[in-house]
Design a protein around this motif. Structure first.
Motif, mmCIF file in Angstrom:
data_model
loop_
_atom_site.group_PDB
_atom_site.id
_atom_site.type_symbol
_atom_site.label_atom_id
_atom_site.label_comp_id
_atom_site.label_asym_id
_atom_site.label_seq_id
_atom_site.Cartn_x
_atom_site.Cartn_y
_atom_site.Cartn_z
ATOM 1 N N LEU A 28 4.963 2.028 -26.391
ATOM 2 C CA LEU A 28 6.398 2.161 -26.166
ATOM 3 C C LEU A 28 6.746 3.513 -25.554
ATOM 4 O O LEU A 28 6.303 4.558 -26.024
ATOM 5 C CB LEU A 28 7.162 2.002 -27.480
ATOM 6 C CG LEU A 28 6.950 0.693 -28.247
ATOM 7 C CD1 LEU A 28 7.785 0.696 -29.510
ATOM 8 C CD2 LEU A 28 7.279 -0.516 -27.378
ATOM 9 N N TRP A 29 7.555 3.457 -24.494
ATOM 10 C CA TRP A 29 8.159 4.636 -23.896
ATOM 11 C C TRP A 29 9.663 4.420 -24.001
ATOM 12 O O TRP A 29 10.203 3.455 -23.451
ATOM 13 C CB TRP A 29 7.741 4.779 -22.434
ATOM 14 C CG TRP A 29 6.280 5.059 -22.247
ATOM 15 C CD1 TRP A 29 5.245 4.171 -22.391
ATOM 16 C CD2 TRP A 29 5.693 6.303 -21.883
ATOM 17 N NE1 TRP A 29 4.045 4.790 -22.136
ATOM 18 C CE2 TRP A 29 4.288 6.105 -21.823
ATOM 19 C CE3 TRP A 29 6.209 7.569 -21.597
ATOM 20 C CZ2 TRP A 29 3.408 7.123 -21.482
ATOM 21 C CZ3 TRP A 29 5.343 8.595 -21.258
ATOM 22 C CH2 TRP A 29 3.944 8.369 -21.207
ATOM 23 N N GLN A 42 11.483 9.202 -32.060
ATOM 24 C CA GLN A 42 10.080 9.408 -32.427
ATOM 25 C C GLN A 42 9.882 9.273 -33.932
ATOM 26 O O GLN A 42 8.855 8.764 -34.389
ATOM 27 C CB GLN A 42 9.621 10.781 -31.946
ATOM 28 C CG GLN A 42 9.441 10.855 -30.438
ATOM 29 C CD GLN A 42 9.207 12.267 -29.941
ATOM 30 O OE1 GLN A 42 9.601 13.243 -30.577
ATOM 31 N NE2 GLN A 42 8.548 12.395 -28.795
ATOM 32 N N GLN A 43 10.863 9.717 -34.697
ATOM 33 C CA GLN A 43 10.783 9.574 -36.154
ATOM 34 C C GLN A 43 10.936 8.113 -36.568
ATOM 35 O O GLN A 43 10.277 7.652 -37.508
ATOM 36 C CB GLN A 43 11.848 10.433 -36.823
ATOM 37 C CG GLN A 43 11.618 11.935 -36.671
ATOM 38 C CD GLN A 43 12.775 12.761 -37.193
ATOM 39 O OE1 GLN A 43 13.892 12.271 -37.372
ATOM 40 N NE2 GLN A 43 12.520 14.044 -37.435
ATOM 41 N N PRO A 46 7.141 5.723 -35.038
ATOM 42 C CA PRO A 46 5.950 6.572 -34.952
ATOM 43 C C PRO A 46 4.976 6.053 -33.893
ATOM 44 O O PRO A 46 4.714 4.853 -33.802
ATOM 45 C CB PRO A 46 5.346 6.463 -36.356
ATOM 46 C CG PRO A 46 6.501 6.106 -37.242
ATOM 47 C CD PRO A 46 7.380 5.227 -36.405
ATOM 48 N N GLY A 47 4.485 6.967 -33.076
ATOM 49 C CA GLY A 47 3.550 6.588 -32.023
ATOM 50 C C GLY A 47 4.210 6.316 -30.685
ATOM 51 O O GLY A 47 3.527 6.272 -29.654
ATOM 52 N N ALA A 48 5.522 6.115 -30.686
ATOM 53 C CA ALA A 48 6.228 5.885 -29.429
ATOM 54 C C ALA A 48 6.345 7.191 -28.647
ATOM 55 O O ALA A 48 6.433 8.277 -29.217
ATOM 56 C CB ALA A 48 7.617 5.312 -29.692
ATOM 57 N N ARG A 49 6.350 7.077 -27.330
ATOM 58 C CA ARG A 49 6.577 8.229 -26.459
ATOM 59 C C ARG A 49 8.048 8.202 -26.020
ATOM 60 O O ARG A 49 8.661 7.133 -25.945
ATOM 61 C CB ARG A 49 5.670 8.139 -25.225
ATOM 62 C CG ARG A 49 4.206 7.869 -25.550
ATOM 63 C CD ARG A 49 3.533 9.091 -26.120
ATOM 64 N NE ARG A 49 3.386 10.125 -25.121
ATOM 65 C CZ ARG A 49 2.349 10.184 -24.268
ATOM 66 N NH1 ARG A 49 1.391 9.253 -24.277
ATOM 67 N NH2 ARG A 49 2.253 11.178 -23.398
ATOM 68 N N THR A 50 8.592 9.366 -25.740
ATOM 69 C CA THR A 50 9.975 9.420 -25.282
ATOM 70 C C THR A 50 10.061 10.081 -23.910
ATOM 71 O O THR A 50 9.243 10.935 -23.558
ATOM 72 C CB THR A 50 10.863 10.202 -26.272
ATOM 73 O OG1 THR A 50 10.318 11.502 -26.476
ATOM 74 C CG2 THR A 50 10.973 9.473 -27.595
ATOM 75 N N VAL A 51 11.060 9.656 -23.168
ATOM 76 C CA VAL A 51 11.399 10.250 -21.878
ATOM 77 C C VAL A 51 12.882 10.598 -21.945
ATOM 78 O O VAL A 51 13.699 9.757 -22.318
ATOM 79 C CB VAL A 51 11.137 9.274 -20.715
ATOM 80 C CG1 VAL A 51 11.500 9.923 -19.393
ATOM 81 C CG2 VAL A 51 9.701 8.796 -20.708
ATOM 82 N N VAL A 52 13.223 11.825 -21.612
ATOM 83 C CA VAL A 52 14.616 12.268 -21.699
ATOM 84 C C VAL A 52 15.302 12.116 -20.350
ATOM 85 O O VAL A 52 14.805 12.594 -19.320
ATOM 86 C CB VAL A 52 14.703 13.732 -22.181
ATOM 87 C CG1 VAL A 52 16.142 14.221 -22.165
ATOM 88 C CG2 VAL A 52 14.117 13.857 -23.589
#
Length: 229
Positions: A28-29, A42-43, A46-52
Motif C-alpha cells: 500500500l502507498w 502509517q500508524q 502498519p507497513g504501508a508507505r505514504t506519499v505527501v
C-alpha cells in the motif's frame, strides 16, 4: 506483491478499501495531504508507505512527488478522495468552483499523469470513485456535479488512450454512502443524518475489489452502486 496507490484512505470508502487490501497483504502507498496525516496513516496501517501531496493544489503535486520515493510499478491507482460544498449556481464564487474542481478533477488527472509510467509497466488499473452526481446534476449540486461529470469524461478518455498499453480504467458511481462526507452533506442540507439509511462503505469496497480482481480478459468500465433499503 500487488501494489496500490490510494487517495482518501483515512475515512469512508477509502478506509474500507485500504483495510481490505491491507488484510490480504498487498503493498500500500497512501496519499496524505501533509506530514501529520502521513504519520496518522502509517500508524493506522502498519507497513504501508505514504506519499505527501495536497489534492487542493494539483499544480504542486509534480514538485512534491519529485522529492519523494515512489513505487517502481503500480498495479492500481485508486482515486477515492473528494470534497463537496453545496450551493446554488447564483451563489457559488470562483473560489468555490476551483476548490471542488481542483480536488475532484484536476488532481486526479495530474496524479494519473504522474503515475502512468508505473501503471503501464504493470498493465495496471485506474479506478475513479465518482458519484451519482457524475451522472446527473441536482439543484444546489452544480459545482460538485460538474467536477464529477468531468471525472467521468477523464476516465472515458483515459480508457481509450491507454487501451493498447494494457491499463484498465473503471468508474464507480456510489449512491449515498454512510461516510463522514455524507454526514457533512446532510449538515449542509439541514437534514438529520441516519447512516443506517445509506450504503455501508464496505459494500462499495467489495465492488471496487471485484473490478480490480477481474481476470485480464475483461474490464469493468462503469459500475453503479445504489442503496438497497
Amino acid at each position: 506483491m500487488t501494489a496500490h496507490l490510494i487517495t482518501g484512505a483515512g475515512s469512508g470508502i477509502g478506509a474500507a478499501v485500504t483495510e481490505r487490501l491491507a488484510g490480504r497483504g498487498d503493498e500500500l502507498w497512501l496519499l496524505a495531504r501533509d506530514a501529520g496525516r502521513a504519520k496518522e496513516l502509517q500508524q493506522r496501517y502498519p507497513g504501508a508507505r505514504t506519499v505527501v501531496g495536497d489534492l487542493a493544489h494539483p499544480e504542486k503535486l509534480s514538485w512534491a512527488f519529485g522529492h519523494q520515493e515512489l513505487p517502481d510499478r503500480l498495479d492500481s491507482l485508486l482515486h477515492i478522495a473528494g470534497v463537496v460544498e453545496l450551493g446554488a449556481i447564483g451563489g457559488t464564487t470562483p473560489k468555490g468552483w476551483n476548490a471542488q474542481l481542483a480536488a475532484n478533477l484536476v488532481s486526479p488527472a495530474e496524479l494519473t499523469r504522474l503515475m502512468l509510467p508505473q501503471l503501464r509497466v504493470a498493465h495496471g488499473h485506474v479506478v475513479f470513485v465518482n458519484s451519482g452526481a457524475g451522472l446527473r446534476a441536482n439543484a444546489e449540486w452544480g459545482a460538485y456535479a460538474a467536477s464529477k461529470h468531468g471525472l467521468k469524461a477523464l476516465a472515458d478518455s483515459l480508457r481509450l488512450e491507454e487501451h493498447d498499453t494494457g491499463v484498465r480504467v473503471t468508474s464507480v458511481y456510489p449512491g449515498r454512502t454512510a461516510t463522514p462526507m455524507q454526514a457533512d452533506v446532510h449538515r449542509q442540507e439541514g437534514k438529520m443524518y441516519d447512516e443506517s439509511r445509506w450504503i455501508d462503505p464496505s459494500s462499495v469496497a467489495v465492488t471496487i475489489l471485484a473490478a480490480l480482481d477481474l481476470p485480464r480478459d475483461a474490464e469493468v468500465t462503469d459500475l453503479s452502486v445504489r442503496p438497497g433499503r
